[in-house]
Design an enzyme around this catalytic site. Structure first.
Site, mmCIF file in Angstrom:
data_model
loop_
_atom_site.group_PDB
_atom_site.id
_atom_site.type_symbol
_atom_site.label_atom_id
_atom_site.label_comp_id
_atom_site.label_asym_id
_atom_site.label_seq_id
_atom_site.Cartn_x
_atom_site.Cartn_y
_atom_site.Cartn_z
ATOM 1 N N CYS A 1 38.407 43.887 41.510
ATOM 2 C CA CYS A 1 37.112 43.242 41.263
ATOM 3 C C CYS A 1 37.131 41.847 41.865
ATOM 4 O O CYS A 1 37.834 40.959 41.374
ATOM 5 C CB CYS A 1 36.833 43.191 39.760
ATOM 6 S SG CYS A 1 35.285 42.349 39.376
ATOM 7 N N ASP B 1 28.773 44.606 41.883
ATOM 8 C CA ASP B 1 29.072 44.387 40.466
ATOM 9 C C ASP B 1 27.864 43.732 39.835
ATOM 10 O O ASP B 1 26.754 44.200 40.025
ATOM 11 C CB ASP B 1 30.380 43.592 40.352
ATOM 12 C CG ASP B 1 31.143 43.859 39.062
ATOM 13 O OD1 ASP B 1 30.572 44.447 38.146
ATOM 14 O OD2 ASP B 1 32.312 43.469 38.959
ATOM 15 N N HIS B 2 28.033 42.662 39.128
ATOM 16 C CA HIS B 2 26.878 42.060 38.447
ATOM 17 C C HIS B 2 25.856 41.533 39.453
ATOM 18 O O HIS B 2 26.208 41.167 40.570
ATOM 19 C CB HIS B 2 27.336 40.900 37.570
ATOM 20 C CG HIS B 2 28.424 41.281 36.629
ATOM 21 N ND1 HIS B 2 29.302 40.388 36.094
ATOM 22 C CD2 HIS B 2 28.767 42.493 36.135
ATOM 23 C CE1 HIS B 2 30.149 41.009 35.306
ATOM 24 N NE2 HIS B 2 29.860 42.300 35.317
ATOM 25 N N HIS C 1 40.914 47.392 35.380
ATOM 26 C CA HIS C 1 40.037 46.293 35.807
ATOM 27 C C HIS C 1 40.720 44.981 35.453
ATOM 28 O O HIS C 1 41.249 44.836 34.354
ATOM 29 C CB HIS C 1 38.682 46.401 35.097
ATOM 30 C CG HIS C 1 37.652 45.455 35.632
ATOM 31 N ND1 HIS C 1 37.644 44.109 35.338
ATOM 32 C CD2 HIS C 1 36.601 45.660 36.462
ATOM 33 C CE1 HIS C 1 36.616 43.532 35.967
ATOM 34 N NE2 HIS C 1 35.970 44.450 36.662
ATOM 35 N N TYR D 1 23.211 43.463 34.788
ATOM 36 C CA TYR D 1 23.070 44.859 35.196
ATOM 37 C C TYR D 1 21.616 45.301 35.401
ATOM 38 O O TYR D 1 21.227 46.404 35.032
ATOM 39 C CB TYR D 1 23.807 45.785 34.220
ATOM 40 C CG TYR D 1 25.316 45.734 34.437
ATOM 41 C CD1 TYR D 1 25.893 46.442 35.487
ATOM 42 C CD2 TYR D 1 26.148 44.961 33.638
ATOM 43 C CE1 TYR D 1 27.260 46.395 35.720
ATOM 44 C CE2 TYR D 1 27.525 44.906 33.857
ATOM 45 C CZ TYR D 1 28.066 45.623 34.907
ATOM 46 O OH TYR D 1 29.422 45.576 35.137
ATOM 47 N N HIS E 1 35.134 46.717 43.070
ATOM 48 C CA HIS E 1 33.946 45.990 42.599
ATOM 49 C C HIS E 1 33.753 44.839 43.568
ATOM 50 O O HIS E 1 34.667 44.032 43.735
ATOM 51 C CB HIS E 1 34.187 45.391 41.209
ATOM 52 C CG HIS E 1 34.095 46.385 40.091
ATOM 53 N ND1 HIS E 1 34.161 46.011 38.774
ATOM 54 C CD2 HIS E 1 33.921 47.732 40.106
ATOM 55 C CE1 HIS E 1 34.034 47.084 38.007
ATOM 56 N NE2 HIS E 1 33.901 48.146 38.790
HETATM 57 C C1 DNO Z 1 33.192 42.703 35.371
HETATM 58 C C2 DNO Z 1 32.501 43.978 35.186
HETATM 59 C C3 DNO Z 1 32.785 44.563 33.817
HETATM 60 C C4 DNO Z 1 33.759 45.715 33.850
HETATM 61 C C5 DNO Z 1 34.589 45.972 32.630
HETATM 62 C C6 DNO Z 1 35.612 47.081 32.873
HETATM 63 O O1 DNO Z 1 33.532 42.274 36.439
HETATM 64 O O2 DNO Z 1 32.775 44.810 36.245
HETATM 65 O O3 DNO Z 1 31.546 45.003 33.337
HETATM 66 O O4 DNO Z 1 33.057 46.857 34.074
HETATM 67 O O5 DNO Z 1 35.240 44.835 32.251
HETATM 68 O O6 DNO Z 1 36.192 47.510 31.718
HETATM 69 MN MN MN Z 2 34.112 43.987 37.893
#
Ligand code: DNO
Ligand code: MN
Length: 346
Positions: free
Chosen positions: A236, A310-311, A198, A324, A265
Site C-alpha cells: 500500500c 485506494d482512498h 496490509h 471510499y 494499493h
Molecule cells: C488503507 C486501506 C484500508 C485497508 C485495511 C486492510 O490504506 O487500504 O482500508 O483496506 O487496513 O485491512
Molecule cells: Mn491501503
C-alpha cells in the site's frame, strides 16, 4: 495488472452498477460483512457474494479483509478456536476460487486519521493525520471509528481490550504473528490462496499500541517468518509512503523480485510534517509520491496481480463513506490505467 475496486457490499452507495462503468475496471475487492469477527464464512455466503459480482460482468479478485481476531494478535489461549475458524474460512474461499486474501495485523485500530473531512485548498474533503491531534484523542470516547475499517473486535469491550495490550511488546506481536502464519500458510498453500498482509497505517505506534508492518526491514522479517510464496504482502503506497524513509518504487522492485507482492494499493499522500499527512488525489503533483515511478516499478517487475486505487477525496458534493466514495477513486483508477498503458507501449 488487473484494475480492481473496493465494494462494501449491498449497503454501499457505490454500487456494482456504477463500478462496472469505470473504464478499464475488471475486478472487485470485497468481503462478507455480516459474519461476526472470528466466525467461519460459509461457502454459501461466499458463493452468493461471488455471484453478485459476476452477474455484473466483474470478477471477485480479492477478499479484503478476513479480519484477524484480537485474541490471535494478543496470543491468548482462546486464539486456537479463532485460528481454526480462519483456516476453515480460507478453505471455503479456496473452494470458491478466491486467489488473494488481504488482512492486517494492527492491534485494535485499523487505519487511523485525525480528521475525516478536512477541507483541502480546492474545496474537496479529505482524510488527514496530525500526530498532535491524534495524541490528544481519547480512543475510549468513541471519537475513533472509521466507517472504512476492517474491525477485528466485536462491539463494546474496547477499554478491556486496550488494557489487555498494555504488556504486549512489539516482540510479542511478532511472536503472535509468526504463530498465526505457521498455522494458516500451509492451509493457504493447499487452498491456493495468496495471503497478503496490509501494512500498518500509519506505519508507527499509536496510543502506545505496538505496530510492526511498517518498513522494508520489517517487511523482510515478515516474509521470512514463513518462507512461502503464499506468505506475501499488500503493498500500500499510501500507508508506507507517509514515512519518507520508505521508498515505494524501491519496495515494489525488491519485494516484487521475490514474488511476494500479491496485491497493490496505489494512492498518493502529501507529507505535511513529521508524522503528519493529508490524503491527496492520486495525481503525482498533488502529493509527495511519484505515481509514474511507482507504476514503472510495477511494470518493470511485470506485475500481473490485482491493483486498486485506494482512498479518494470527497469531491463534487459526494457524501458517504470517507475515503471510499466513487468519483475520486474512479479518477484514480483512470489515471493509473493511463500511466500503465503508456508504460506497456514503451
Ligand atoms: C488503507 C486501506 C484500508 C485497508 C485495511 C486492510 O490504506 O487500504 O482500508 O483496506 O487496513 O485491512
Ligand atoms: Mn491501503
Amino acid at each position: 495488472m488487473d484494475m480492481t475496486f473496493r465494494w462494501y457490499g449491498d449497503s454501499d452507495p457505490v454500487t456494482l452498477d456504477k463500478i462496472r462503468q469505470i473504464p478499464g475496471m475488471v475486478g472487485i475487492v470485497s468481503a462478507i460483512y455480516d459474519v461476526p469477527v472470528g466466525e467461519v464464512w460459509t461457502i454459501e455466503k461466499i458463493m452468493e457474494l461471488k455471484k453478485k459480482v459476476e452477474d455484473k460482468g466483474l470478477a471477485l479478485e480479492v477478499i479484503e479483509s478476513v479480519p484477524v481476531h484480537e485474541d490471535i494478535k494478543l496470543g491468548l489461549p482462546t486464539r486456537a478456536r479463532y485460528i481454526e475458524n480462519y483456516k476453515q474460512t480460507l478453505r471455503n474461499l479456496g473452494q470458491a476460487g478466491i486467489k488473494v486474501v488481504c488482512y492486517n495485523f494492527m492491534p485494535v485500530f485499523d487505519w487511523t486519521r485525525s480528521s475525516l473531512d478536512y477541507e483541502l485548498k480546492d474545496g474537496s474533503n479529505s482524510l488527514i493525520y496530525e500526530e498532535e491531534t491524534v495524541q490528544k484523542m481519547n480512543p475510549l470516547n468513541g471519537d475513533l471509528e472509521l466507517p472504512g475499517w476492517d474491525t477485528s473486535y466485536g462491539k463494546g469491550g474496547l477499554k478491556g481490550l486496550l488494557e489487555q495490550y498494555q504488556n504486549v511488546t512489539e516482540e510479542n506481536l511478532w511472536d503472535n504473528l509468526k504463530y498465526f502464519l505457521k498455522q494458516i500458510i500451509p492451509v493457504a498453500e493447499i487452498a491456493d490462496i495468496k495471503m497478503a498482509i496490509h501494512p500498518d497505517d500509519p506505519p508507527w505506534s499509536i496510543f502506545g499500541l505496538p505496530r510492526i508492518i511498517t518498513n522494508k526491514e520489517n517487511l523482510e522479517r515478515f516474509i521470512n517468518l514463513v518462507d512461502s510464496p503464499y506468505n506475501g504482502i499488500t503493498l500500500c503506497s499510501g500507508s508506507l509512503g507517509v514515512s519518507s524513509k520508505n521508498d515505494i518504487p524501491e519496495l515494489v522492485r525488491y519485494f516484487g523480485a521475490k514474488g511476494r507482492i500479491h496485491f497493490a494499493h496505489v494512492r498518493n499522500i502529501k507529507i505535511t510534517g513529521e508524522k503528519s499527512f493529508e490524503e491527496a488525489s492520486h495525481n503525482s503533483k498533488d502529493g509527495s509520491l511519484d505515481m509514474y515511478e511507482i507504476m514503472k516499478a510495477y511494470s518493470d517487475i511485470n506485475f500481473e496481480g490485482p491493483l486498486r486505487p485506494d482512498h479518494g477525496r470527497m469531491i463534487w458534493g459526494e457524501t458517504g463513506r470517507p475515503g471510499y466514495g466513487l468519483y475520486d477513486r474512479a479518477l484514480g483508477a483512470t489515471y493509473i490505467n493511463g500511466i500503465w498503458e503508456a508504460l506497456q507501449k514503451k
